[in-house]
Design a protein around this motif. Sequence first.
Motif, PDB file in Angstrom:
ATOM      1  N   ALA A  41      47.529  61.905 -83.919  1.00 60.16           N
ATOM      2  CA  ALA A  41      46.194  61.484 -83.475  1.00 60.16           C
ATOM      3  C   ALA A  41      45.139  62.242 -84.269  1.00 60.16           C
ATOM      4  CB  ALA A  41      46.016  61.749 -81.978  1.00 60.16           C
ATOM      5  N   PHE A  42      43.997  61.604 -84.371  1.00 62.81           N
ATOM      6  CA  PHE A  42      42.899  62.115 -85.178  1.00 62.81           C
ATOM      7  C   PHE A  42      41.610  61.957 -84.389  1.00 62.81           C
ATOM      8  CE2 PHE A  42      46.254  59.966 -87.455  1.00 62.81           C
ATOM      9  CZ  PHE A  42      46.774  61.006 -88.200  1.00 62.81           C
ATOM     10  N   VAL A  43      40.681  62.878 -84.554  1.00 57.30           N
ATOM     11  CA  VAL A  43      39.433  62.854 -83.795  1.00 57.30           C
ATOM     12  C   VAL A  43      38.384  63.661 -84.560  1.00 57.30           C
ATOM     13  CG1 VAL A  43      40.097  64.856 -82.373  1.00 57.30           C
ATOM     14  CG2 VAL A  43      38.407  63.215 -81.491  1.00 57.30           C
ATOM     15  N   ALA A  65      54.001  61.467 -73.864  1.00 58.94           N
ATOM     16  CA  ALA A  65      54.840  62.269 -74.765  1.00 58.94           C
ATOM     17  C   ALA A  65      55.239  63.560 -74.064  1.00 58.94           C
ATOM     18  CB  ALA A  65      54.095  62.576 -76.057  1.00 58.94           C
ATOM     19  N   THR A  66      56.387  64.105 -74.473  1.00 54.12           N
ATOM     20  CA  THR A  66      56.877  65.353 -73.885  1.00 54.12           C
ATOM     21  C   THR A  66      56.126  66.563 -74.427  1.00 54.12           C
ATOM     22  OG1 THR A  66      59.058  64.408 -73.588  1.00 54.12           O
ATOM     23  CG2 THR A  66      58.933  66.789 -73.579  1.00 54.12           C
ATOM     24  N   ARG A  67      55.780  66.526 -75.725  1.00 52.36           N
ATOM     25  CA  ARG A  67      55.179  67.701 -76.371  1.00 52.36           C
ATOM     26  C   ARG A  67      54.020  67.267 -77.255  1.00 52.36           C
ATOM     27  NH1 ARG A  67      59.295  69.349 -79.486  1.00 52.36           N
ATOM     28  NH2 ARG A  67      58.284  69.452 -81.493  1.00 52.36           N
ATOM     29  N   THR A  68      52.954  68.055 -77.245  1.00 52.44           N
ATOM     30  CA  THR A  68      51.774  67.809 -78.073  1.00 52.44           C
ATOM     31  C   THR A  68      51.449  69.107 -78.806  1.00 52.44           C
ATOM     32  OG1 THR A  68      50.985  66.238 -76.421  1.00 52.44           O
ATOM     33  CG2 THR A  68      49.394  66.995 -78.037  1.00 52.44           C
ATOM     34  N   GLU A  69      51.233  69.006 -80.125  1.00 52.89           N
ATOM     35  CA  GLU A  69      50.952  70.202 -80.930  1.00 52.89           C
ATOM     36  C   GLU A  69      49.803  69.936 -81.893  1.00 52.89           C
ATOM     37  OE1 GLU A  69      54.551  71.124 -83.071  1.00 52.89           O
ATOM     38  OE2 GLU A  69      55.636  71.683 -81.251  1.00 52.89           O
ATOM     39  N   SER A 103      45.274  66.472 -93.149  1.00 50.77           N
ATOM     40  CA  SER A 103      44.549  67.685 -92.791  1.00 50.77           C
ATOM     41  C   SER A 103      44.948  68.079 -91.359  1.00 50.77           C
ATOM     42  CB  SER A 103      43.045  67.412 -92.897  1.00 50.77           C
ATOM     43  OG  SER A 103      42.299  68.580 -92.630  1.00 50.77           O
ATOM     44  N   TYR A 104      44.022  68.697 -90.647  1.00 52.40           N
ATOM     45  CA  TYR A 104      44.272  68.991 -89.239  1.00 52.40           C
ATOM     46  C   TYR A 104      44.493  67.689 -88.476  1.00 52.40           C
ATOM     47  CZ  TYR A 104      42.489  73.803 -89.749  1.00 52.40           C
ATOM     48  OH  TYR A 104      42.296  75.108 -90.098  1.00 52.40           O
ATOM     49  N   HIS A 105      45.413  67.704 -87.511  1.00 48.18           N
ATOM     50  CA  HIS A 105      45.664  66.545 -86.661  1.00 48.18           C
ATOM     51  C   HIS A 105      46.461  66.986 -85.436  1.00 48.18           C
ATOM     52  CE1 HIS A 105      49.093  66.839 -89.411  1.00 48.18           C
ATOM     53  NE2 HIS A 105      49.817  66.240 -88.471  1.00 48.18           N
ATOM     54  N   ILE A 106      46.668  66.059 -84.531  1.00 48.48           N
ATOM     55  CA  ILE A 106      47.430  66.321 -83.310  1.00 48.48           C
ATOM     56  C   ILE A 106      48.709  65.514 -83.380  1.00 48.48           C
ATOM     57  CG2 ILE A 106      47.426  66.104 -80.787  1.00 48.48           C
ATOM     58  CD1 ILE A 106      44.268  66.234 -81.069  1.00 48.48           C
ATOM     59  N   MET A 107      49.852  66.168 -83.105  1.00 51.30           N
ATOM     60  CA  MET A 107      51.144  65.477 -83.125  1.00 51.30           C
ATOM     61  C   MET A 107      51.684  65.324 -81.713  1.00 51.30           C
ATOM     62  SD  MET A 107      52.159  64.498 -86.135  1.00 51.30           S
ATOM     63  CE  MET A 107      53.853  64.106 -85.696  1.00 51.30           C
ATOM     64  N   PHE A 108      52.290  64.155 -81.470  1.00 55.85           N
ATOM     65  CA  PHE A 108      52.981  63.872 -80.213  1.00 55.85           C
ATOM     66  C   PHE A 108      54.460  63.753 -80.516  1.00 55.85           C
ATOM     67  CE2 PHE A 108      48.867  61.598 -80.065  1.00 55.85           C
ATOM     68  CZ  PHE A 108      48.242  62.373 -79.108  1.00 55.85           C
ATOM     69  N   PHE A 109      55.288  64.432 -79.724  1.00 50.95           N
ATOM     70  CA  PHE A 109      56.737  64.401 -79.911  1.00 50.95           C
ATOM     71  C   PHE A 109      57.413  63.848 -78.668  1.00 50.95           C
ATOM     72  CE2 PHE A 109      55.158  67.712 -82.702  1.00 50.95           C
ATOM     73  CZ  PHE A 109      55.768  67.392 -83.898  1.00 50.95           C
ATOM     74  N   ASP A 110      58.566  63.228 -78.877  1.00 46.48           N
ATOM     75  CA  ASP A 110      59.352  62.631 -77.804  1.00 46.48           C
ATOM     76  C   ASP A 110      58.500  61.644 -77.010  1.00 46.48           C
ATOM     77  OD1 ASP A 110      61.542  62.067 -76.227  1.00 46.48           O
ATOM     78  OD2 ASP A 110      61.272  63.820 -74.931  1.00 46.48           O
ATOM     79  N   LEU A 111      57.996  60.629 -77.732  1.00 47.86           N
ATOM     80  CA  LEU A 111      57.151  59.617 -77.100  1.00 47.86           C
ATOM     81  C   LEU A 111      57.895  58.932 -75.964  1.00 47.86           C
ATOM     82  CD1 LEU A 111      55.512  57.922 -80.222  1.00 47.86           C
ATOM     83  CD2 LEU A 111      54.557  59.702 -78.745  1.00 47.86           C
ATOM     84  N   LYS A 112      57.214  58.729 -74.877  1.00 47.49           N
ATOM     85  CA  LYS A 112      57.784  58.067 -73.700  1.00 47.49           C
ATOM     86  C   LYS A 112      57.304  56.620 -73.600  1.00 47.49           C
ATOM     87  CE  LYS A 112      59.895  61.725 -72.425  1.00 47.49           C
ATOM     88  NZ  LYS A 112      61.315  61.800 -72.683  1.00 47.49           N
ATOM     89  N   THR A 113      56.434  56.224 -74.501  1.00 46.02           N
ATOM     90  CA  THR A 113      55.886  54.878 -74.533  1.00 46.02           C
ATOM     91  C   THR A 113      55.722  54.462 -75.990  1.00 46.02           C
ATOM     92  OG1 THR A 113      54.072  53.481 -73.746  1.00 46.02           O
ATOM     93  CG2 THR A 113      53.495  55.693 -74.443  1.00 46.02           C
ATOM     94  N   THR A 114      55.706  53.177 -76.245  1.00 44.87           N
ATOM     95  CA  THR A 114      55.498  52.689 -77.611  1.00 44.87           C
ATOM     96  C   THR A 114      54.016  52.768 -77.955  1.00 44.87           C
ATOM     97  OG1 THR A 114      57.387  51.205 -77.403  1.00 44.87           O
ATOM     98  CG2 THR A 114      55.835  50.734 -79.163  1.00 44.87           C
ATOM     99  N   PHE A 115      53.716  53.350 -79.079  1.00 44.08           N
ATOM    100  CA  PHE A 115      52.340  53.414 -79.561  1.00 44.08           C
ATOM    101  C   PHE A 115      52.070  52.140 -80.353  1.00 44.08           C
ATOM    102  CE2 PHE A 115      50.601  57.999 -79.576  1.00 44.08           C
ATOM    103  CZ  PHE A 115      51.104  58.233 -78.319  1.00 44.08           C
ATOM    104  N   SER A 116      51.687  51.075 -79.665  1.00 41.20           N
ATOM    105  CA  SER A 116      51.384  49.810 -80.314  1.00 41.20           C
ATOM    106  C   SER A 116      49.870  49.642 -80.416  1.00 41.20           C
ATOM    107  CB  SER A 116      52.017  48.651 -79.542  1.00 41.20           C
ATOM    108  OG  SER A 116      51.625  48.699 -78.189  1.00 41.20           O
ATOM    109  N   ALA A 117      49.432  48.924 -81.454  1.00 42.25           N
ATOM    110  CA  ALA A 117      47.999  48.738 -81.707  1.00 42.25           C
ATOM    111  C   ALA A 117      47.293  48.210 -80.461  1.00 42.25           C
ATOM    112  CB  ALA A 117      47.804  47.789 -82.875  1.00 42.25           C
TER     113      ALA A 117
END
Length: 159
Positions: A41-43, A65-69, A103-117
Amino acid sequence: MKKFALILAATLLAQPVLAKGVQATNAYARAVVSGVQQSGAFVTLKNTDATPNVLIGASVKPNIATRTELHTHVNDNGVMRMVEVKDGIPLPANQVVELKPGSYHIMFFDLKTTFSAGKKFPLTLKFKDGSSTTVNVTVKEMQAMQHNHAGHAAGAHQH
């Protein structure tokens, strides 16, 4: 009446302290195909305060997601690699910091849902001063971002 007062007090205490002087805009995440267990993710963060701050974490509900970093990219002997940002992302006073591909960003790991548009979900950003803010993230197609984010496509995540 006592019960109402207790519920109101508990609700107010549970509310996060809103980020003082930090505006979060243009939040989006990468769409991924079914079965892919990570996304980014980006913001854009604008610190309108005269005091520097630091983004120290982010979180989503467990059904996302289970983990966010927090992550960034580093050049490791000519190879660009993603690494977790342990000390946070500095937000200098009166400046804009863009979390963006490469560059800097946010990562989601072990997604529990589909990230669809088109999917939307809340993302809570946590700051060093103890405050936090929640921004709504919109999932966008990866093709629109691919030219800026080579090497960060599904399966390219390395530490």
